[in-house]
Design a protein around this motif. Structure first.
Motif, short mmCIF file in Angstrom:
data_model
loop_
_atom_site.label_atom_id
_atom_site.label_comp_id
_atom_site.label_asym_id
_atom_site.label_seq_id
_atom_site.Cartn_x
_atom_site.Cartn_y
_atom_site.Cartn_z
N GLY A 143 -103.50 -52.61 16.38
CA GLY A 143 -103.54 -53.96 16.93
C GLY A 143 -104.89 -54.61 16.71
O GLY A 143 -105.92 -53.94 16.69
N ASP A 144 -104.87 -55.91 16.52
CA ASP A 144 -106.11 -56.66 16.23
C ASP A 144 -107.19 -56.46 17.29
O ASP A 144 -108.37 -56.42 16.97
CB ASP A 144 -105.82 -58.15 16.09
CG ASP A 144 -105.11 -58.49 14.79
OD1 ASP A 144 -105.13 -57.65 13.86
OD2 ASP A 144 -104.54 -59.59 14.71
N ASN A 145 -106.79 -56.35 18.57
CA ASN A 145 -107.78 -56.24 19.64
C ASN A 145 -108.50 -54.89 19.65
O ASN A 145 -109.52 -54.75 20.33
CB ASN A 145 -107.14 -56.48 21.01
CG ASN A 145 -106.83 -57.94 21.23
OD1 ASN A 145 -107.22 -58.80 20.46
ND2 ASN A 145 -106.11 -58.23 22.30
N ALA A 146 -108.01 -53.92 18.93
CA ALA A 146 -108.71 -52.64 18.79
C ALA A 146 -109.24 -52.48 17.36
O ALA A 146 -110.33 -51.97 17.15
CB ALA A 146 -107.78 -51.48 19.13
N GLU A 147 -108.47 -52.93 16.40
CA GLU A 147 -108.83 -52.74 14.99
C GLU A 147 -110.19 -53.34 14.64
O GLU A 147 -111.01 -52.69 13.98
CB GLU A 147 -107.74 -53.35 14.11
CG GLU A 147 -108.04 -53.26 12.62
CD GLU A 147 -107.01 -53.99 11.79
OE1 GLU A 147 -106.95 -53.67 10.59
OE2 GLU A 147 -106.29 -54.85 12.30
N LEU A 148 -110.44 -54.55 15.06
CA LEU A 148 -111.69 -55.22 14.71
C LEU A 148 -112.90 -54.47 15.26
O LEU A 148 -113.91 -54.31 14.58
CB LEU A 148 -111.68 -56.67 15.20
CG LEU A 148 -110.60 -57.56 14.57
CD1 LEU A 148 -110.58 -58.92 15.24
CD2 LEU A 148 -110.83 -57.69 13.07
N TRP A 149 -112.79 -53.99 16.50
CA TRP A 149 -113.91 -53.26 17.10
C TRP A 149 -114.11 -51.91 16.38
O TRP A 149 -115.24 -51.51 16.11
CB TRP A 149 -113.67 -53.04 18.59
CG TRP A 149 -114.88 -52.49 19.27
CD1 TRP A 149 -115.93 -53.21 19.78
CD2 TRP A 149 -115.20 -51.11 19.46
NE1 TRP A 149 -116.87 -52.34 20.29
CE2 TRP A 149 -116.45 -51.05 20.09
CE3 TRP A 149 -114.56 -49.92 19.14
CZ2 TRP A 149 -117.07 -49.86 20.44
CZ3 TRP A 149 -115.17 -48.73 19.47
CH2 TRP A 149 -116.41 -48.70 20.11
N ILE A 150 -113.03 -51.23 16.06
CA ILE A 150 -113.13 -49.94 15.35
C ILE A 150 -113.74 -50.15 13.97
O ILE A 150 -114.68 -49.44 13.58
CB ILE A 150 -111.73 -49.27 15.25
CG1 ILE A 150 -111.27 -48.80 16.63
CG2 ILE A 150 -111.75 -48.10 14.25
CD1 ILE A 150 -109.80 -48.43 16.72
N ASP A 151 -113.24 -51.13 13.23
CA ASP A 151 -113.73 -51.36 11.87
C ASP A 151 -115.18 -51.83 11.83
O ASP A 151 -115.90 -51.53 10.87
CB ASP A 151 -112.85 -52.39 11.14
CG ASP A 151 -111.55 -51.79 10.64
OD1 ASP A 151 -111.43 -50.55 10.60
OD2 ASP A 151 -110.64 -52.56 10.31
N ASN A 152 -115.62 -52.54 12.83
CA ASN A 152 -116.99 -53.06 12.82
C ASN A 152 -117.93 -52.22 13.68
O ASN A 152 -118.82 -51.56 13.17
CB ASN A 152 -117.00 -54.52 13.28
CG ASN A 152 -116.23 -55.41 12.33
OD1 ASN A 152 -116.34 -55.27 11.12
ND2 ASN A 152 -115.42 -56.30 12.87
N ASN A 153 -117.71 -52.23 14.98
CA ASN A 153 -118.64 -51.59 15.90
C ASN A 153 -118.65 -50.07 15.82
O ASN A 153 -119.71 -49.45 15.81
CB ASN A 153 -118.35 -52.03 17.34
CG ASN A 153 -118.43 -53.53 17.49
OD1 ASN A 153 -117.60 -54.25 16.96
ND2 ASN A 153 -119.43 -54.01 18.21
N LEU A 154 -117.46 -49.45 15.80
CA LEU A 154 -117.42 -47.99 15.78
C LEU A 154 -117.98 -47.45 14.47
O LEU A 154 -118.73 -46.48 14.47
CB LEU A 154 -116.00 -47.48 16.02
CG LEU A 154 -115.86 -45.96 16.15
CD1 LEU A 154 -116.75 -45.40 17.26
CD2 LEU A 154 -114.41 -45.57 16.38
N LYS A 155 -117.66 -48.08 13.36
CA LYS A 155 -118.22 -47.64 12.08
C LYS A 155 -119.74 -47.77 12.08
O LYS A 155 -120.44 -46.87 11.63
CB LYS A 155 -117.61 -48.43 10.91
CG LYS A 155 -116.24 -47.94 10.55
CD LYS A 155 -115.72 -48.61 9.31
CE LYS A 155 -114.35 -48.00 8.97
NZ LYS A 155 -113.77 -48.59 7.76
N THR A 156 -120.25 -48.88 12.60
CA THR A 156 -121.70 -49.08 12.68
C THR A 156 -122.33 -48.00 13.57
O THR A 156 -123.36 -47.42 13.21
CB THR A 156 -122.02 -50.48 13.22
OG1 THR A 156 -121.49 -51.44 12.30
CG2 THR A 156 -123.52 -50.68 13.38
N TYR A 157 -121.72 -47.75 14.72
CA TYR A 157 -122.22 -46.73 15.63
C TYR A 157 -122.30 -45.37 14.94
O TYR A 157 -123.31 -44.67 15.03
CB TYR A 157 -121.33 -46.65 16.87
CG TYR A 157 -121.66 -45.52 17.80
CD1 TYR A 157 -122.71 -45.65 18.72
CD2 TYR A 157 -120.98 -44.32 17.77
CE1 TYR A 157 -123.04 -44.61 19.58
CE2 TYR A 157 -121.29 -43.27 18.62
CZ TYR A 157 -122.32 -43.42 19.51
OH TYR A 157 -122.66 -42.39 20.36
#
Length: 163
Positions: A143-157
């Motif tokens: 879902g978009d509300n999780a996907e965007l955070w995973i693709d951006n923030n979690l990868k960066t982290y």
């Protein structure tokens, strides 16, 4: 025991926001029963479950048995968020990741990368994570509300963390 060495993230695609332990246990049991009874799985298809309070639950063992959480990635680690994080007609107000879930995603991912010595492509800045949508296609999961955070923030982290 892993072959592809990737963490694949999912959502249950069922609206769920309770932080009550009994409700969470019942929801996990419902999903497990669905996977066993209707999908002919030997267990729940996910290895780890993150609830709305950010608690991490053990799902199926990470072992030689294929779990069936994402086509083509059955030997990878499946992590599911309880809830429906995709806006659509049947879900006009989807779940959004809260801080507790984000922290759980970070800590679980870091631990899995360390424990299973998952391969990082540091040059391409590509940690060993994917959403169900990016790994298998044909789905909006997680879902978009999780996907965007995973693709951006979690990868960066994960890229700033050095095992």
């Amino acid at each position: 025991y892993l072959l592809n060495k990737l963490i694949v993230f999912h959502h249950t695609a069922d609206k769920f926001s309770s932080t009550n332990t009994e409700d969470i246990i019942n929801e996990i049991q419902r999903i497990q029963n669905k996977h066993i009874d209707r999908k002919n799985k030997c267990d729940i298809a996910y290895h780890y479950i993150i609830d709305p309070a950010g608690k991490i639950w053990q799902g199926a063992e990470v072992d030689e048995y294929q779990r069936g959480h994402a086509e083509g990635h059955f030997d990878d680690i499946g992590v599911v968020l309880l809830g429906d994080f995709e806006l659509r007609v049947i879900n006009p107000s989807p779940n959004t990741l809260n801080d507790a879930q984000k922290n759980a995603l970070q800590e679980l991912s870091k631990w899995l990368c360390y424990y299973y010595d998952l391969p990082f492509d540091r040059e391409a800045r590509n940690p060993p994570i994917a959403t169900h949508k990016s790994a298998s296609g044909g789905t909006e999961c997680p879902g978009d509300n999780a996907e965007l955070w995973i693709d951006n923030n979690l990868k960066t982290y994960l890229n700033t963390w050095h095992p």
